[in-house]
Design a protein around this motif. Structure first.
Motif, PDB file in Angstrom:
ATOM      1  N   UNK A 289     -43.640   0.342 -10.293  1.00 49.68           N
ATOM      2  CA  UNK A 289     -43.877   1.105 -11.510  1.00 49.68           C
ATOM      3  C   UNK A 289     -45.321   0.947 -11.984  1.00 49.68           C
ATOM      4  N   UNK A 290     -45.853  -0.266 -11.879  1.00 49.52           N
ATOM      5  CA  UNK A 290     -47.249  -0.498 -12.273  1.00 49.52           C
ATOM      6  C   UNK A 290     -48.207   0.281 -11.371  1.00 49.52           C
ATOM      7  N   UNK A 291     -47.898   0.339 -10.060  1.00 47.96           N
ATOM      8  CA  UNK A 291     -48.748   1.109  -9.149  1.00 47.96           C
ATOM      9  C   UNK A 291     -48.738   2.590  -9.494  1.00 47.96           C
ATOM     10  N   UNK A 292     -47.544   3.127  -9.812  1.00 50.15           N
ATOM     11  CA  UNK A 292     -47.452   4.536 -10.178  1.00 50.15           C
ATOM     12  C   UNK A 292     -48.234   4.831 -11.454  1.00 50.15           C
ATOM     13  N   UNK A 293     -48.135   3.937 -12.410  1.00 51.26           N
ATOM     14  CA  UNK A 293     -48.876   4.128 -13.658  1.00 51.26           C
ATOM     15  C   UNK A 293     -50.383   4.120 -13.425  1.00 51.26           C
ATOM     16  N   UNK A 294     -50.829   3.203 -12.554  1.00 50.59           N
ATOM     17  CA  UNK A 294     -52.262   3.136 -12.251  1.00 50.59           C
ATOM     18  C   UNK A 294     -52.736   4.423 -11.572  1.00 50.59           C
ATOM     19  N   UNK A 295     -51.915   4.945 -10.633  1.00 49.52           N
ATOM     20  CA  UNK A 295     -52.288   6.181  -9.950  1.00 49.52           C
ATOM     21  C   UNK A 295     -52.334   7.363 -10.912  1.00 49.52           C
ATOM     22  N   UNK A 296     -51.361   7.427 -11.829  1.00 49.32           N
ATOM     23  CA  UNK A 296     -51.347   8.519 -12.810  1.00 49.32           C
ATOM     24  C   UNK A 296     -52.561   8.462 -13.723  1.00 49.32           C
TER      25      UNK A 296
END
Length: 445
Positions: A289-296
């Protein structure tokens, strides 16, 4: 001889119309089928035919049953002709009209053509004229001609026609030159522009600039100092901050995981394994979830940076004030738009303003005459009427378009900014003709 003529007419009824691309052909298959033998019998006139709805023996249920059986449209049209009691009494022209009408209804014809300004403008005007401010296709053609749109131009386009005018300008320029689109609100609308199917290089020279920033650009208060740093620097800052936050989180987790003095308890090994698996899944889920947030966040920053970069480029182009033309077609009042955007157009360049109604353009015409800086002002209305062109029965169609809007066109010239003050009597005296000045001076006081 008559049979030979009929056969030749059927063979020549395939019309090939060239499209924009020479490899694209529009083929009309509606007249490929030869007329049945019954069509040779025709009446002299239609005076005795009564349209009471009883001349056709086939009912709607019968026709539906034929469709369900998979019978082709040609056979359905043939059966409709055979079961019509008044078909043989009609004239030859009426029979052709009847067959054409039934073929259009029962024969599925799909034509694939390359999108163009003519096709899209006709489609929008027929189906959704409100989205393009009732801009008719012939009026759009007049705008492109009066605006002198050609390759290599630097054009300013302000429109609220779903991107149809913008797409027409891009098609006419062919990817050469630059276009600055002025838009109201949060962003430009290009629904119709995307339907043209332009290649990616066409959009490289397309810039956009908001109308809300025009006055600040003219006054010199517009600045690009608020632009964010490049995404790479932002990413480094983010990574450093994320590293610090991860260290803090790990230290907190270690503090929480320190063993507290507790009484010894008997724990089942299976339960302990289940809890360990659940905790591992939770940690993995949080990491994803943290990786997805960073990408967004990074994608948003990239889009924002690119948008502000384009805004900076568009502002630089407008500051040069050497545009080759101006096209305005919006739902807003044209006077303030035109007066502000004309500042960015070079002298001896054309401009065209479209409006659905005449009164706003009359006011705009008056303001331009008072302001000066323009010549060859013309307020025109295009008139369109379709004609049916067929052998021995060519005539204007009974229905026609009520109106296609109004156009105000002109050419810019250098505006004299140091005009004489009308309140100064000396200036008024110098502006008067010499003959009139002499007569005024000769009068006794």
């Amino acid at each position: 001889m008559k049979n030979v003529c009929l056969t030749m007419r059927n063979l020549l009824s395939v019309t090939l119309k060239s499209c924009v691309s020479p490899t694209c052909l529009e083929v009309d298959f509606t007249n490929l089928y030869p007329f049945p033998s019954e069509t040779k019998e025709a009446g002299t006139d239609n005076r005795n035919i009564v349209d009471d709805g009883k001349s056709q023996k086939l009912t709607h249920d019968d026709i539906k049953a034929l469709k369900d059986k998979g019978i082709k449209g040609q056979e359905i049209v043939q059966q409709l002709i055979e079961n019509s009691t008044t078909f043989r009494d009609k004239t030859e022209f009426a029979q052709d009209k009847y067959i054409k009408k039934k073929k259009k209804k029962y024969e599925a014809v799909i034509t694939i053509v390359k999108p163009s300004t003519r096709i899209l403008s006709t489609m929008y005007y027929a189906r959704e004229p409100g989205k393009i401010n009732h801009l008719r296709y012939d009026t759009l053609a007049q705008m492109l001609t009066l605006g002198n749109i050609h390759a290599g131009n630097k054009m300013i386009v302000m429109e609220t026609c779903a991107g149809l005018v913008l797409g027409a300008v891009m098609e006419r320029m062919g990817g050469y030159g630059s276009i600055i689109q002025m838009y109201p609100g949060g962003g430009p609308v290009r629904a119709a522009t995307s339907c043209f199917g332009f290649p990616k290089p066409f959009f490289d020279n397309l810039h956009e600039f908001p109308l809300s920033k025009v006055q600040s650009l003219l006054s010199g208060t517009f600045s690009t100092e608020t632009l964010p740093a490049e995404p790479e620097e932002n990413a480094l800052v983010e990574e450093e901050s994320n590293g610090l936050s991860e260290e803090k989180q790990s230290s907190l987790q270690e503090a929480e995981e320190e063993p507290a003095p507790e009484a010894p308890m008997d724990i089942n090994p299976t339960e302990e394994q289940d809890t360990m698996d659940i905790s591992a899944e939770d940690v993995e889920f949080k990491e994803n979830k943290e990786k997805e947030n960073k990408e967004n966040v990074r994608e948003k920053q990239m889009k924002q940076w690119e948008r502000r970069k384009k805004l900076k480029e568009a502002a630089a182009l407008l500051r040069e004030k050497n545009a080759d033309g101006l096209i305005v077609a919006s739902k807003f009042h044209p006077t303030p738009l035109l007066l502000s955007l004309l500042e960015f157009v070079a002298p001896s360049r054309p401009f065209v303003v479209y409006c659905q109604y005449k009164e706003p353009l009359l006011e705009c015409y008056t303001k331009l005459r008072e302001r000066g800086g323009v010549i060859n002002l013309k307020l025109s209305e295009t008139w369109l009427r379709n004609y049916q062109v067929l052998p021995d029965r060519s005539h204007p169609k009974l229905t026609m378009s009520g109106g296609g809007g109004y156009l105000l066109s002109g050419i810019t010239v250098v505006l004299e900014k140091d005009k004489s003050d009308s309140s100064n009597p000396e200036a008024l005296k110098m502006e008067e003709p010499s003959s009139k000045r002499c007569k005024l001076q000769d009068l006794p006081c």
